[in-house]
Every structure is written in structure tokens, then in C-alpha cells.
Scaffold this motif. Structure first.
Motif, PDB file in Angstrom:
ATOM      1  N   ASP A 233     -49.014 -59.791  33.327  1.00 34.27           N
ATOM      2  CA  ASP A 233     -49.203 -60.659  34.671  1.00 34.27           C
ATOM      3  C   ASP A 233     -47.653 -60.832  35.615  1.00 34.27           C
ATOM      4  N   ASN A 235     -47.298 -62.343  38.354  1.00 34.60           N
ATOM      5  CA  ASN A 235     -47.329 -64.172  38.593  1.00 34.60           C
ATOM      6  C   ASN A 235     -47.943 -65.443  38.104  1.00 34.60           C
ATOM      7  N   ARG A 236     -47.644 -65.425  36.864  1.00 36.94           N
ATOM      8  CA  ARG A 236     -47.559 -66.536  36.205  1.00 36.94           C
ATOM      9  C   ARG A 236     -47.047 -67.796  36.718  1.00 36.94           C
ATOM     10  N   GLU A 237     -47.709 -68.687  36.690  1.00 36.30           N
ATOM     11  CA  GLU A 237     -46.965 -69.457  37.484  1.00 36.30           C
ATOM     12  C   GLU A 237     -45.779 -71.247  36.269  1.00 36.30           C
ATOM     13  N   ALA A 238     -45.326 -70.636  37.199  1.00 36.60           N
ATOM     14  CA  ALA A 238     -43.998 -71.813  37.045  1.00 36.60           C
ATOM     15  C   ALA A 238     -44.065 -72.457  36.040  1.00 36.60           C
ATOM     16  N   SER A 239     -43.742 -73.796  35.048  1.00 36.69           N
ATOM     17  CA  SER A 239     -43.539 -75.536  34.597  1.00 36.69           C
ATOM     18  C   SER A 239     -43.079 -76.307  36.043  1.00 36.69           C
ATOM     19  N   LYS A 243     -40.181 -75.188  38.696  1.00 38.73           N
ATOM     20  CA  LYS A 243     -40.693 -74.500  40.356  1.00 38.73           C
ATOM     21  C   LYS A 243     -39.298 -75.598  40.693  1.00 38.73           C
ATOM     22  N   ARG A 304     -42.249 -65.930  33.568  1.00 37.86           N
ATOM     23  CA  ARG A 304     -42.061 -66.856  34.875  1.00 37.86           C
ATOM     24  C   ARG A 304     -41.555 -67.054  35.386  1.00 37.86           C
ATOM     25  N   GLY A 323     -41.362 -64.580  40.231  1.00 34.77           N
ATOM     26  CA  GLY A 323     -42.331 -64.215  40.688  1.00 34.77           C
ATOM     27  C   GLY A 323     -42.606 -62.405  41.470  1.00 34.77           C
ATOM     28  N   ASP A 324     -43.883 -62.076  41.845  1.00 35.71           N
ATOM     29  CA  ASP A 324     -43.995 -60.871  42.249  1.00 35.71           C
ATOM     30  C   ASP A 324     -42.710 -59.574  41.465  1.00 35.71           C
TER      31      ASP A 324
END
Length: 355
Positions: A233, A235-239, A243, A304, A323-324
């Protein structure tokens, strides 16, 4: 007579040939000394790609030496802090010993005022049974207190000796780290100077071509990495902490790389990542090698934003995944903090500071 005449003629001919040959050898022109152009065969000029690879190798070596320098500096700071703590403990120990000695002196003076007799002897000689029975417990308590005080004094003296030895050992480690730092600094400067010299010898158009080669090599490696399916994946979400770290790191884009720097005006690769996570209130080791050694590792395909990507076999470089398929990193001397493809360099592995 004919034989004698023939022999004589032959001898005459040999002598004539010898005379004719000798002057020619003596007067022969000397072999010319080789000129500057003939001292060695001409060295073929390196291709721009070979120059790029050599410069890249030099900067990688400088990066590894920078990590060694930063680690020695970090260890020296820790040991200096330990020496400060031990110095305080030594001061406290000396104060405690002085207090115990004062108490022992007070007991000795009290015994002197009582005629130099210990409390038990004073009770026996008192002739008063009630006083004896009443004071016997006080004497025992006093003896136990005196014994405890002597034990405490002995322990305090032993602790003081231990603190002094530890402080001396830490000082020796600091000196050893200073030697390591000096060697690393020398290596860093030598590698950077060699790389800069190579670049300075290039014409303006060659430097532009070198930069284009760097971009092409990075782009090719990134495309191959992405097409390999390295990420499940992209573009997983950062914690929440990730962030915060990421916001700090990306805010430094455009600031120059300086080896050993931790901001705010410049950074080296691990200076950027360590300060970013410090801003997220998650302190991590200062160097990329220690970040790789101490932080929890995760599979590359599961990374991530906020995770740290460690590069090269010696863990001499680090960037932060944004990301990306991209990282933010401080590349090398002569470059600024920037975004780059996460797969544009040889990935060793990924670590997660807030796992």
C-alpha cells in the motif's frame, strides 16, 4: 706463397673492417631522453558515468565516516553526563562520610566526659540496680547505633571509591572517543575534498550532464523498485506521532546538508530524522547505524509515513518515508534537504520509532 698471400690479405681485410666499424659506434647519435609526453602512456579520460559513480562512492564513504563521528560524539556526551552525575555522587558521599565522622567524634567526646568508660561499665559500677536495669536497653541501643554507623561509614567509603573508579573509566572513554572523532573528521574531510575536486575538474556542461546522470540513475532505480511490488500500500496512514515527525522533516526542505549538523539551519541525514522524531517527543538514536540497530524493524512492504528507511549495507544513510513512494532526506554535501524516491538507493531495511 699463394696461401701466405691469401692469409695476409684476409688479415688486412679484417683489420680494415674493424677500423671502419669502431668510429661508427663511437660517433653514433645518443638515444633521446623521453619527453614529458613519453613518461607514461596516455590515460584514457573517464566517462561522465564513471565520474558519477566515483563521486557517489566518495560521498557514501564520507557518510559512513560522519556516522562514526556522530556516534563518538553522542557517546562522549553520555559519558560526560555520567561523569557529572558521578561527581555529584562523590560530593554527596564525602558529605555523608564527614557527617558520620562527626557523629563518631561526638560519641567519643561523650565517652571522654564520662571518664573514658563505655556505657556498660558505667552501669555496672553505678551500684544502682534500677539504674542498671533501666539503662541496659539504652546501652544496647547505643551499641547497635554505633555498629550501624560504622557499617554505614564503611559502605559510604566503598561507594566513594566505586564512583571515583567509574568516573576515571568514563574519562578514559571520552578520550578514546575524541580520538575516534578526530579520525572520522579527517576521513570525512578527505572524502568530501576528493569528491569536490573531481567535480571542480568538470566543465560547466559536464557538471550539468553529471546532475542529469544522477537524476536518471535515481529515476531508473525508483521505477524498478515500484514495479517490483515492494510496497503493498503506497499511502498508508501515519500514526499521530509519525505525522508530527513528518511535519517537522518536510518543513526543513531546502536547508543545506552539513555533516554533523542537527539544525536548525542545516542537517545531515540522521540529524534530520533524529530531530524530527524529537519534535514528536519520541527521542531516537542520533546516527543512522544506531537507528537501524536499536529501533524496531518492519517489513519494507508494510512501511507507513514517518517510518525511517535505512540505506546501504553499512546503514550509512537514512530518510523518512512520506508516502507515495517518496522519502524526505538530507542527501550529501552540496545538496539540500529534499524529496526523493524511496527506492532510488539500495534499501537495507525499515524501522519504526513508535512501534
Amino acid at each position: 706463397m699463394n696461401r701466405r698471400h691469401c692469409a695476409t690479405a684476409a688479415i688486412t681485410l679484417v683489420c680494415a673492417l674493424a677500423l671502419l666499424t669502431a668510429p661508427v659506434q663511437a660517433m653514433a647519435a645518443p638515444v633521446p631522453e623521453p619527453g614529458p609526453a613519453a613518461t607514461a602512456p596516455a590515460v584514457a579520460k573517464k566517462s561522465l558515468e564513471e565520474v558519477r559513480e566515483e563521486i557517489d562512492t566518495l560521498y557514501r564513504k564520507a557518510g559512513a565516516a560522519t556516522d562514526a563521528y556522530n556516534l563518538a560524539e553522542e557517546q562522549s556526551e553520555k559519558q560526560s553526563g555520567e561523569i557529572t552525575r558521578l561527581a555529584e555522587a562523590i560530593a554527596d558521599g564525602r558529605a555523608k562520610i564527614a557527617e558520620l565522622k562527626d557523629r563518631a567524634g561526638a560519641q567519643a567526646r561523650e565517652q571522654y566526659r564520662n571518664g573514658g568508660l563505655p556505657p556498660g561499665a558505667q552501669l555496672v559500677l553505678s551500684g544502682d540496680p534500677d539504674l542498671f536495669l533501666t539503662g541496659i536497653n539504652q546501652a544496647r541501643t547505643s551499641q547497635q547505633a554505633a555498629k550501624g554507623m560504622l557499617t554505614e561509614l564503611k559502605q559510604a567509603q566503598e561507594d566513594l571509591e566505586t564512583y571515583a573508579k567509574d568516573a576515571s573509566l568514563n574519562q578514559e572513554k571520552i578520550e578514546a572517543n575524541r580520538v575516534k572523532q578526530a579520525k572520522a573528521r579527517k576521513s570525512i574531510n578527505a572524502q568530501i575534498a576528493a569528491a569536490e575536486k573531481l567535480e571542480s575538474q568538470l566543465a560547466k556542461e559536464e557538471r550539468a550532464g553529471l546532475l542529469e546522470l544522477e537524476r536518471n540513475a535515481a529515476s531508473t532505480a525508483q521505477a524498478a523498485w515500484l514495479s517490483s511490488g515492494a510496497l503493498k500500500d503506497i499511502n498508508r496512514e501515519a500514526s499521530p506521532a509519525g505525522k508530527q515527525a513528518l511535519a517537522f522533516a518536510t518543513a526543513q526542505i531546502g536547508k543545506p546538508y552539513v555533516w554533523g549538523a542537527e539544525g536548525p539551519g542545516s542537517y545531515d541525514c540522521s540529524g534530520l530524522t533524529s530531530q524530527a522524531w524529537a519534535a514528536a517527543e519520541r527521542p531516537i538514536p542520533r546516527t543512522s547505524q544506531e537507528q537501524w540497530r536499536q529501533l524496531p524493524r518492519i517489513p519494507v512492504q508494510d512501511m507507513r509515513p514517518g517510518d525511517l528507511v535505512i540505506y546501504h549495507g553499512d546503514a550509512s544513510h537514512v530518510g523518512m518515508y512520506v508516502g507515495d513512494g517518496l522519502i524526505v532526506h538530507a542527501p550529501r554535501p552540496g545538496r539540500d534537504v529534499t524529496l526523493a524516491g524511496a527506492g532510488s538507493m539500495q534499501i537495507l531495511g525499515v524501522v519504526r520509532p513508535d512501534r
